[in-house]
Design a protein around this motif. Sequence first.
Motif, PDB file in Angstrom:
ATOM      1  N   LYS A   1     -15.016  -3.027   0.777  1.00 57.23           N
ATOM      2  CA  LYS A   1     -14.111  -2.124   1.478  1.00 57.23           C
ATOM      3  C   LYS A   1     -12.686  -2.467   1.065  1.00 57.23           C
ATOM      4  N   LYS A   2     -11.874  -1.452   0.859  1.00 55.76           N
ATOM      5  CA  LYS A   2     -10.475  -1.674   0.493  1.00 55.76           C
ATOM      6  C   LYS A   2      -9.591  -0.809   1.383  1.00 55.76           C
ATOM      7  N   ILE A   3      -8.650  -1.442   2.079  1.00 56.99           N
ATOM      8  CA  ILE A   3      -7.660  -0.712   2.865  1.00 56.99           C
ATOM      9  C   ILE A   3      -6.376  -0.683   2.057  1.00 56.99           C
TER      10      ILE A   3
ATOM     11  N   SER B   1       0.809  -1.207   0.000  1.00 52.08           N
ATOM     12  CA  SER B   1       0.000   0.000   0.000  1.00 52.08           C
ATOM     13  C   SER B   1       0.844   1.259   0.000  1.00 52.08           C
TER      14      SER B   1
ATOM     15  N   THR C   1      -8.387   4.384   2.931  1.00 54.51           N
ATOM     16  CA  THR C   1      -9.379   3.326   3.049  1.00 54.51           C
ATOM     17  C   THR C   1     -10.588   3.752   2.227  1.00 54.51           C
TER      18      THR C   1
ATOM     19  N   ILE D   1     -11.927   3.861  10.842  1.00 57.25           N
ATOM     20  CA  ILE D   1     -10.739   3.996   9.994  1.00 57.25           C
ATOM     21  C   ILE D   1      -9.491   3.886  10.865  1.00 57.25           C
TER      22      ILE D   1
END
Length: 199
Positions: A180-182, A45, A167, A162
């Motif tokens: 949902k994507k972190i 990330s 996010t 969060i």
Amino acid sequence: MKKVVLALTLVIILAGAFYEVKHFNTSTSNNQSVSEQITSTSNSSTSSTNYNTSSPQINPNAFNSKAIDFKLKDLNGKDVSLSDLKGKRVFLNFWASWCPPCRGEMPDIEKLYDETKDSDLVIIAINLGEDKDTVRSFIDKNNYKFKVLLDSDEYVAQKYSITSIPTSFFIDKNGTIVAKKIGAMSYEEMKDYVNTINK
């Protein structure tokens, strides 16, 4: 009699010690794999060239919950509520200008916005904890056109639990979170997630 009690006590102590060692080894192994996953996720990330481009993994049981409503101001001081967007698909992104992965994915968010601005998809980027002038300067400098809201006290971020940014949440026309994507996303990954909304 004393020998029997002593022998029994010794057996109990040894059994307990064996259990503790075995439990510790299992626990350490589990912790290591979790740690490796966190490191792997963190590395993917934070790098702008190392995105996860696989198809989104949607677990319907993990979501299918109503997105929490909120009201925040945009950069022009206008109130925007999530409930006002019912009937539209929403890509909700939590970010900050000091966050390298957030900055890394923003050109792709803008690209997606340009391609979908005349559709029923609404892209909202919620800035966490920064003042309006800082956020406006960043947005203007990069010529981003998608909607930006200010969560100065991070109240909405707390509602959405969060813990790291960026996010993103993908919300259907009924106000239900479907994914949902972190972590940062590539343009292709964003499109994959958007395509899961109201398939």
